[in-house]
Design an enzyme around this catalytic site. Structure first.
Site: not given
Ligand SMILES: NC(=O)c1ccc[n+]([C@@H]2O[C@H](COP(=O)([O-])OP(=O)(O)OC[C@H]3O[C@@H](n4cnc5c(N)ncnc54)[C@H](O)[C@@H]3O)[C@@H](O)[C@H]2O)c1
Length: 262
Positions: A151, A155
């Site tokens: 991951y 990123k």
């Molecule tokens: N949660 C955090 O604290 C955090 C921190 C930093 C960055 N982020 C970034 O924010 C974004 C959202 O993170 P999150 O925690 O809400 O993730 P999450 O896992 O809850 O959501 C990811 C979404 O992507 C979809 N997905 C996965 N594979 C897919 C594919 N092949 N095609 C289409 N859709 C697909 C999933 O169904 C889901 O709805 C991500 O890019 C993550 O890296 C999150």
């Protein structure tokens, strides 16, 4: 925000908590929003909740045919594409133990999926005179985290990809930026803490200057800003939305020098 009204936006990963907040913020600014996700139930629920001007198109961003169908479906429904938010992600990661298949799966979603979505949207953005792309990087791009290799590497690649894309798409009038959220209240945190936001904030407090996790809406506001006319001279940049996580050093918020005198 100026410049969002009547724009057409695609949000990959829009079915989850952070993605839904981004879709809602763009929709609230007057954009028409397409949620592109593999989660049919969640995507349809988010689109239905937003109402008119929002729709779900089932899309696996690791599949070129589905990407093409998503973009052509968006153009057929709304007449074009102006904004792309590459938010979908994979958390598949077993550090050193990860298999080749794990690596391929992780990078296929976190990096290559964003590239192929951008490539498919580009001609339609050019046809509209330009556009804006926001990629999702993370605090994880710049630090080592125990047991996590796939991951963070993905990123970090997204951060570099943003610079490369910004360079080569500038001539098309397409701005490309990224956001790097800190810990944000999200599906994973909701599940792991069993819905306990107070506990989640307490765990995050020592390594976020603001002493809590971010709200999905706070991340969404940064994304909307980067898509808006207010960000018209910003491209190739990364916006930390991390409550001070990345500005904090290993000493955290605790005075370390006095420890010498103890
Ligand atoms: N949660 C955090 O604290 C955090 C921190 C930093 C960055 N982020 C970034 O924010 C974004 C959202 O993170 P999150 O925690 O809400 O993730 P999450 O896992 O809850 O959501 C990811 C979404 O992507 C979809 N997905 C996965 N594979 C897919 C594919 N092949 N095609 C289409 N859709 C697909 C999933 O169904 C889901 O709805 C991500 O890019 C993550 O890296 C999150």
């Amino acid at each position: 925000m100026d410049g969002i009204k009547d724009k057409v936006a695609i949000v990959t990963g829009g079915a989850t908590i952070i993605g839904a907040a981004v879709a809602a913020a763009l929709h609230a600014g007057g954009a028409r929003v397409v949620i592109a996700d593999i989660d049919k139930e969640g995507g349809e629920r988010v689109a239905a909740g937003l109402g008119e001007g929002a729709r779900f198109i089932a899309t696996d961003i690791t599949d070129d045919a589905q990407i093409e169908a998503c973009v052509s479906g968006t153009v057929a429904a709304h007449g074009g594409v102006d904004i792309l938010v590459n938010l979908a992600c994979s958390y598949v990661d077993d550090g050193l133990e990860s298999t080749r298949q794990d690596w391929n799966q992780s990078l296929a979603v976190n990096v290559v999926g964003a590239v192929m979505m951008s490539k498919a949207c580009r001609p339609h953005m050019i046809a509209r005179g330009g556009g804006a792309i926001v990629n999702f990087s993370s605090i994880s791009a710049k630090v080592a985290q125990t047991g996590r290799w796939l991951y963070p590497v993905g990123k970090a690649a997204v951060a570099q990809l943003t610079r490369s894309m910004a360079m080569d798409l500038a001539g098309d009038g397409i701005r490309v930026n990224s956001v790097s959220p800190g810990w944000t209240w999200s599906r994973v945190m909701d599940e792991l803490s069993q819905g306990n936001r107070a506990k989640t904030d307490k765990v995050a407090a020592p390594f976020h200057m603001l002493g809590r996790v971010g709200d999905p809406e706070e991340v969404a506001q940064g994304v909307v800003f980067l898509c808006s006319a207010q960000a018209s001279f910003i491209t190739g940049a990364d916006l930390p939305i991390d409550g001070g996580y990345s500005a904090m050093g290993p000493e955290q918020g605790v005075p370390a020098i006095p420890l010498l005198a103890q």
